[in-house]
Design a protein around this motif. Structure first.
Motif, PDB file in Angstrom:
ATOM      1  N   HIS A 172       0.811  -1.218   0.000  1.00  0.00           N
ATOM      2  CA  HIS A 172       0.000   0.000   0.000  1.00  0.00           C
ATOM      3  C   HIS A 172       0.846   1.270   0.000  1.00  0.00           C
ATOM      4  O   HIS A 172       0.342   2.361  -0.244  1.00  0.00           O
ATOM      5  CB  HIS A 172      -0.979   0.008   1.183  1.00  0.00           C
ATOM      6  CG  HIS A 172      -0.306   0.143   2.519  1.00  0.00           C
ATOM      7  ND1 HIS A 172       0.112  -0.952   3.248  1.00  0.00           N
ATOM      8  CD2 HIS A 172       0.024   1.227   3.241  1.00  0.00           C
ATOM      9  CE1 HIS A 172       0.668  -0.521   4.383  1.00  0.00           C
ATOM     10  NE2 HIS A 172       0.621   0.784   4.397  1.00  0.00           N
ATOM     11  N   GLU A 173       2.117   1.141   0.269  1.00  0.00           N
ATOM     12  CA  GLU A 173       2.980   2.335   0.226  1.00  0.00           C
ATOM     13  C   GLU A 173       3.693   2.503  -1.109  1.00  0.00           C
ATOM     14  O   GLU A 173       4.436   3.460  -1.301  1.00  0.00           O
ATOM     15  CB  GLU A 173       4.013   2.274   1.362  1.00  0.00           C
ATOM     16  CG  GLU A 173       3.396   2.510   2.726  1.00  0.00           C
ATOM     17  CD  GLU A 173       4.422   2.505   3.856  1.00  0.00           C
ATOM     18  OE1 GLU A 173       5.625   2.718   3.575  1.00  0.00           O
ATOM     19  OE2 GLU A 173       4.022   2.269   5.008  1.00  0.00           O
ATOM     20  N   ARG A 174       3.476   1.576  -1.996  1.00  0.00           N
ATOM     21  CA  ARG A 174       4.109   1.673  -3.320  1.00  0.00           C
ATOM     22  C   ARG A 174       3.275   2.591  -4.205  1.00  0.00           C
ATOM     23  O   ARG A 174       2.264   2.187  -4.757  1.00  0.00           O
ATOM     24  CB  ARG A 174       4.214   0.286  -3.958  1.00  0.00           C
ATOM     25  CG  ARG A 174       5.130  -0.638  -3.200  1.00  0.00           C
ATOM     26  CD  ARG A 174       5.167  -2.017  -3.841  1.00  0.00           C
ATOM     27  NE  ARG A 174       5.816  -2.968  -2.945  1.00  0.00           N
ATOM     28  CZ  ARG A 174       5.869  -4.271  -3.150  1.00  0.00           C
ATOM     29  NH1 ARG A 174       5.324  -4.786  -4.241  1.00  0.00           N
ATOM     30  NH2 ARG A 174       6.481  -5.061  -2.292  1.00  0.00           N
ATOM     31  N   LEU A 175       3.713   3.808  -4.327  1.00  0.00           N
ATOM     32  CA  LEU A 175       2.898   4.804  -5.034  1.00  0.00           C
ATOM     33  C   LEU A 175       3.268   4.952  -6.502  1.00  0.00           C
ATOM     34  O   LEU A 175       2.474   5.443  -7.290  1.00  0.00           O
ATOM     35  CB  LEU A 175       3.016   6.167  -4.331  1.00  0.00           C
ATOM     36  CG  LEU A 175       2.507   6.210  -2.886  1.00  0.00           C
ATOM     37  CD1 LEU A 175       2.758   7.592  -2.291  1.00  0.00           C
ATOM     38  CD2 LEU A 175       1.022   5.870  -2.812  1.00  0.00           C
ATOM     39  N   VAL A 176       4.472   4.559  -6.867  1.00  0.00           N
ATOM     40  CA  VAL A 176       4.863   4.762  -8.270  1.00  0.00           C
ATOM     41  C   VAL A 176       4.873   3.443  -9.039  1.00  0.00           C
ATOM     42  O   VAL A 176       5.160   2.377  -8.482  1.00  0.00           O
ATOM     43  CB  VAL A 176       6.230   5.478  -8.413  1.00  0.00           C
ATOM     44  CG1 VAL A 176       6.181   6.857  -7.771  1.00  0.00           C
ATOM     45  CG2 VAL A 176       7.364   4.656  -7.859  1.00  0.00           C
TER      46      VAL A 176
END
Lengths: 462, 462
Positions: free
Chosen positions: A198-202
């Motif tokens: 969930h913290e992988r934004l790119v």
């Protein structure tokens, strides 16, 4: 995190929900875990049980989902707002290619430009953005890193182009181009591989610039790579008169057919512009489940035709909005919405005048209103990007991507930024459609108090 | 007052002059008495002899003439940015008439709304404004007083309307209406009669709202009054599909013929919109030396047609820009310019597509560029309003109506407001066309440092 206040969203096209005095909970992974009226017993219980005091959105403010920008050339932010006097193909030569090459040759400048872009995106409430980058893998990794660090959902497209009118700005062969596209995709994923999901934004996006800069071999390879690795695709399609003429002359075909042939029209694809697509071709786009990034300002400047927005929506095409920096000069999606509505009303005007007195006079209204534009900028964009279920609305399970908009100071009654209110403060305490419309028409960065992406606050202003 | 710095103006359509490092002197009556390069011996002498230190416009800033807004409904500022979903005639009933009546019944509210409007105009660099007011004389005197006190050139139109779809909002007869128009004109002049001529900023304007609200008798009387008392005239002409249909149905004529018949198309007249005028009718407007207020945003919403701007300019019609608050929702003339260019480019696009492959393909380009829009907003507007010779440019004898625009901080190099610069500060010290274009595209109130009208500073911001 527990929040109490007014929420506004557009879960469906044409629907504007004002959720007055709601409680919304965000879980550890930044997803909405609860949303319901504050006066429900369950909500009251949650408020009473909360370990920390809830964030109270004061009267005069409300939360709405962040904006999605479906088309933005990150390197062109370098010269945003200049040189808009040329036709598209000349403008690319004179400005775009030169600027992109410049950043590819200067990583320090790239870092500076991309950081400033990220700041501007947050200021303007953009939580997710589909980016065109440059050719060079390293420069696109800078872009991805900057977006990740800024906390913005960045879908980063390393340009693929093995043909160019600027010989110094192209890849040397289709093979080399494909190899770099593969390499960038892997390295972009590697950048965030250490983070929880969930913290992988790119995310990497395969990005054949447009047909004029890509050989058939390159397009075919990108289509295969997308299918193999489940990668998103973006490009420009049927944008401008001179571009279409070029494709017809040089390739003897329409670019929608070229993209289709090579497997580049997929449910993972976003095509920018599509201004020259008529309803039968838009139907094809809908069948491919390909999305369209509608870029009204740059269309007005470069496309010679307005996009058939209403028809596309009616045919079931997924549509969101794109600023198209720097073909559009404004990074502000709010401004983009305004252009979308104004242009759609001009189309409707033209239809009315053309059909006056005929049986077609009362047929489909081609205009969209501000609520529909707001849907396109939020929920519509999230669907087009394939973001997790519910993104772009406030619903349980969706990521908490939100902005807090401040209309007026609840104590003094003074409007914030360019907003003026003349009614009694007491009348205004119940958030109205009119107040939201006023913000839509007149609001700017001064009204934006906070921005969250995946539950994490990425801006806190005045 | 002696000023040294960069000046930018558009003395002719299509001409953008950047006067780098000039000296400009303003005399006691607020007129420009000298303007020349600072390196001239005469300029050096003036700087040396100055009793007070000159105002130095720092690198990164420049002066341009203030904007003229040729069409703005002051009372509609009350509900600016709301209710834009209706067709024109319904919108008037539902919003406009009600708001205007409201202010006529509440002088305290009128004072409040008009003061806030004045503040917004100054913030947005508008130095002269042609205003539609309300029916009631007293309310229009409040408007005139507020504009005079704010230091804005306010051309105030007491509405004349003896027909209305809202029975509570009209004058009781043509005779009563004429008598009030006469009375307002006199009392408005009386307001400033004690001041020296150059300090008289407000002027009355005869304002038949539009044909649907005015009997022939009223129009005839207003035409005569204008001729007798040398009064300016404003109205709406050929704006919207439903309005034109109404006039044709009820009066059996086109509104341009009705205005002409009653002597209301004069060199002192500004007609808003004129979207439905074709070149032969625009030629008539040019022959009457009547000016047109082009209101691109409200046209997109309400007119069903874009104004033939390029054709009007080519036919020699005097044209300036109008925000048309609240049919247009934005009081910012900069925004109005942007709409004017975007819409003109859409018209040109349509022409290109329609004439592709024909002999007409290379004929007249219908688009205007940002420099032409800047001319319309400054010099074009001043000519349309009949302001003193040279107003809207920096020339000896013209009133010093100017705004100081700040692009970047000359010390840090940081762009101001929404402007970002990535070139070296040293390169940027020489004011370029590109920098000015960037401001035109992206600038907002944050870039506006000072505003002067008739030599008097009316705003000093950060």
């Amino acid at each position: 995190m527990l929040i109490r206040g007014n929420l506004v969203h557009c879960p469906e096209l044409g629907q504007l929900d004002i959720l007055r005095d709601f409680v919304l909970a965000v879980d550890e992974s930044g997803r909405v875990s609860y949303v319901a009226p504050a006066n429900r017993p369950e909500s009251q219980q949650m408020l009473a049980d909360a370990a920390e005091p809830p964030l109270v959105i004061e009267q005069g403010s409300f939360l709405i989902p962040t904006f999605c920008d479906l088309h933005l050339h990150a390197p062109q932010f370098l010269y945003q707002g200049t040189g808009l006097h040329l036709p598209l193909m000349e403008w690319l030569d004179e400005y775009a290619f030169k600027a992109e090459e410049g950043l590819d040759n200067d990583p320090v400048l790239a870092d500076k430009v991309y950081k400033r872009l990220a700041t501007r995106l947050i200021e303007n409430g953009t939580g997710a953005v589909l980016l065109f980058g440059t050719i060079k893998t390293e420069t696109n990794l800078i872009l991805a890193r900057v977006m990740q660090e800024a906390g913005i959902r960045g879908f980063v497209g390393k340009l693929s182009m093995d043909i160019s009118s600027r010989p110094s700005y192209m890849e040397e062969s289709a093979e080399a181009s494909l190899s770099e596209a593969r390499s960038f995709s892997e390295r972009c994923c590697d950048l965030v591989a250490h983070l929880p999901d969930h913290e992988r934004l790119v995310h990497p996006v395969l990005t054949p610039r447009f047909v004029p800069t890509c050989s058939d071999e390159l397009l075919e390879g990108l289509g295969q790579l997308s299918a193999q690795a489940d990668l998103r695709i973006q490009s420009h399609m049927s944008e401008a008169h001179d571009e279409l003429e070029w494709v017809q002359r040089e390739r003897g075909s329409h670019d929608i057919d070229i993209f289709a042939k090579h497997g580049l029209l997929t449910p993972r694809t976003v095509q920018a512009h599509c201004t020259f697509l008529d309803p039968p071709l838009l139907t094809q786009v809908a069948e491919y489940e390909t999305a369209i990034a509608h870029c009204p300002l740059s269309n007005a400047y470069f496309s010679a035709k307005p996009f058939r927005l209403r028809e596309a929506l009616q045919l079931g095409v997924k549509v969101g909005l794109g600023t198209d920096i720097a073909g559009g000069y404004d990074v502000d999606v709010l401004s983009c919405m305004r252009h979308a509505v104004a242009i759609s009303r001009m189309r409707e005007g033209e239809r009315i005048v053309a059909t006056a007195g005929t049986s077609a006079e009362q047929e489909t209204n081609l205009s969209i209103d501000w609520k529909e534009a707001l849907y396109l900028a939020t929920r519509g964009g999230a669907i087009a990007l394939g973001l997790p279920s519910g993104t772009g609305s406030f619903s349980v399970g969706s990521p908490f991507d939100a902005q807090c908009i401040r209309l007026f100071d609840a104590r003094t009654g003074e409007g914030v930024g360019a907003l003026d209110f003349f009614d009694d403060l007491s009348e205004r305490q119940v958030l109205s459609v009119d107040s939201i419309e006023k913000w839509w028409c007149l609001g700017d960065t001064r009204n934006r108090q906070q921005v969250w992406v995946q539950g994490k606050m990425i801006k806190f202003g005045c």
